[in-house]
Design an enzyme around this catalytic site. Structure first.
Site, PDB file in Angstrom:
ATOM      1  N   GLU A  22      -0.694   3.228 -24.826  1.00 33.33           N
ATOM      2  CA  GLU A  22       0.435   2.310 -24.966  1.00 33.33           C
ATOM      3  C   GLU A  22      -0.016   0.902 -24.644  1.00 33.33           C
ATOM      4  O   GLU A  22      -0.639   0.662 -23.613  1.00 33.33           O
ATOM      5  CB  GLU A  22       1.550   2.676 -23.966  1.00 33.33           C
ATOM      6  CG  GLU A  22       2.683   3.444 -24.574  1.00 33.33           C
ATOM      7  CD  GLU A  22       3.888   3.471 -23.655  1.00 33.33           C
ATOM      8  OE1 GLU A  22       4.991   3.607 -24.173  1.00 33.33           O
ATOM      9  OE2 GLU A  22       3.741   3.374 -22.434  1.00 33.33           O
ATOM     10  N   GLU A  67       9.508  10.844 -18.768  1.00 26.12           N
ATOM     11  CA  GLU A  67       8.544   9.831 -18.338  1.00 26.12           C
ATOM     12  C   GLU A  67       8.927   9.246 -16.983  1.00 26.12           C
ATOM     13  O   GLU A  67      10.065   8.818 -16.770  1.00 26.12           O
ATOM     14  CB  GLU A  67       8.448   8.715 -19.375  1.00 26.12           C
ATOM     15  CG  GLU A  67       7.386   7.680 -19.019  1.00 26.12           C
ATOM     16  CD  GLU A  67       7.064   6.730 -20.163  1.00 26.12           C
ATOM     17  OE1 GLU A  67       7.823   6.704 -21.153  1.00 26.12           O
ATOM     18  OE2 GLU A  67       6.050   6.021 -20.056  1.00 26.12           O
ATOM     19  N   GLU A  84      12.772  -0.050 -14.423  1.00 20.76           N
ATOM     20  CA  GLU A  84      13.120   0.552 -15.710  1.00 20.76           C
ATOM     21  C   GLU A  84      14.022   1.784 -15.593  1.00 20.76           C
ATOM     22  O   GLU A  84      14.496   2.290 -16.595  1.00 20.76           O
ATOM     23  CB  GLU A  84      11.846   0.869 -16.501  1.00 20.76           C
ATOM     24  CG  GLU A  84      11.061  -0.408 -16.808  1.00 20.76           C
ATOM     25  CD  GLU A  84       9.899  -0.222 -17.767  1.00 20.76           C
ATOM     26  OE1 GLU A  84       9.891   0.763 -18.511  1.00 20.76           O
ATOM     27  OE2 GLU A  84       8.997  -1.077 -17.752  1.00 20.76           O
TER      28      GLU A  84
HETATM   29 MN    MN Z   1       4.952   4.774 -21.181  1.00 21.04          MN
END
Ligand code: MN
Length: 289
Positions: A240, A146, A152
């Site tokens: 999501e 991803e 992140e």
């Molecule tokens: Mn995601």
């Protein structure tokens, strides 16, 4: 084409009751895939999940982000080894559940780093993932890495950077996992990255700019779905969304879910399923023009 939903839309707890809730609610909302968070594969109750799936069959994918003590892009060999063990445990669970998709931030910690990735750390990450990709392939599981924003991970934040990582990895069982929420932060637009990846996209997350209701933020979904159509993408697409209304102790903190964007999971899920299928259908009709 599998249209799925992240489990945290339904529950923060994947014991048998939570798993039942996630499966039945996903099916009720019209989804054909449930993505489960596997942040702690050692404590995941695979027997309970199998019982739940026997009652209500649905396709399964799993995602995880590494923690500080399992960061395979670390320079500490013990931490790297712990990360490889976690990935392999997750693969065993997925194999037991008959899943074909393992995705997420598998390649580094899911966290804000305070320094750039190091050459040794990147190499460690590549070496582990090459072995994991091989093992996953033997189990019939495809791996998707991803692309997430700068807060992140520090290893790659754009599709172009992810493709460079995949070139160095050199394993056909690993593809790019794009997420519209992260693309909206880091990419120049929602079309170019999809065209650049082409058939190397193995998984897609659909998230709004604030991770709430689709269509209530700033993401250019029209452009994104047209681009997916242009490359002939037929892989999984999973919704999501996160709200403080549903909390998982690990994931909610990692993803900085501090505020409440919705209360009604069933309404949110049904809306997302219709939104995604509507965009796909609209793009299909362009062939008639
Ligand atoms: Mn995601």
């Amino acid at each position: 084409m599998l249209i799925g939903c992240h489990g945290l839309v339904w529950t923060g707890n994947f014991d048998e009751t939570g798993f039942d809730r996630a499966v039945t609610q996903s099916l009720e909302a019209g989804f054909t895939l449930l993505e489960i968070p596997l942040l702690e594969p050692d404590s995941f109750d695979v027997a309970a999940a199998k019982r739940s799936l026997a009652r209500n069959p649905i396709a399964i994918s799993a995602s995880l982000g590494q923690s500080a003590d399992t960061d395979i892009s670390s320079e500490d060999p013990d931490v790297v080894a712990a990360g490889e063990r976690k990935l392999n445990t997750a693969l065993e669970i997925l194999s037991e559940l008959g899943s074909e998709y393992f995705v997420g931030v598998l390649y580094s910690q899911l966290a804000k780093y305070d320094a750039p990735a190091t050459a040794l750390g990147r190499q460690n990450s590549l070496d582990v993932l090459r072995r994991v990709a091989e093992r996953a392939g033997a189990l019939g599981i495809r791996v998707g890495l991803e692309v997430v924003n700068r807060y992140e991970t520090n290893l790659f934040n754009t599709a172009k950077q992810a493709l460079a990582y995949l070139d160095d990895l050199g394993h056909p069982n690993v593809g790019v996992h794009l997420d519209t929420y992260h693309m909206n932060i880091e990419e120049s637009d929602m079309v170019g990255p999809v065209l650049a990846c082409g058939n190397r996209i193995s998984y897609v997350h659909i998230g709004e700019s604030h991770r709430g209701y689709l269509g209530s933020g700033t993401v250019d979904f029209d452009g994104f779905f047209r681009a997916l159509s242009l490359i002939g993408y037929t892989g999984p697409i999973a919704f999501e969304s996160f709200s403080s209304a549903v909390v998982n102790p690990d994931l909610s903190r990692s993803l900085a879910v501090w505020r409440n964007l919705w209360n009604d999971s069933a309404d949110l899920g049904a809306h997302a399923n219709a939104f995604i299928r509507g965009k796909i259908r609209a793009v299909e009709t362009i062939a008639l023009h």
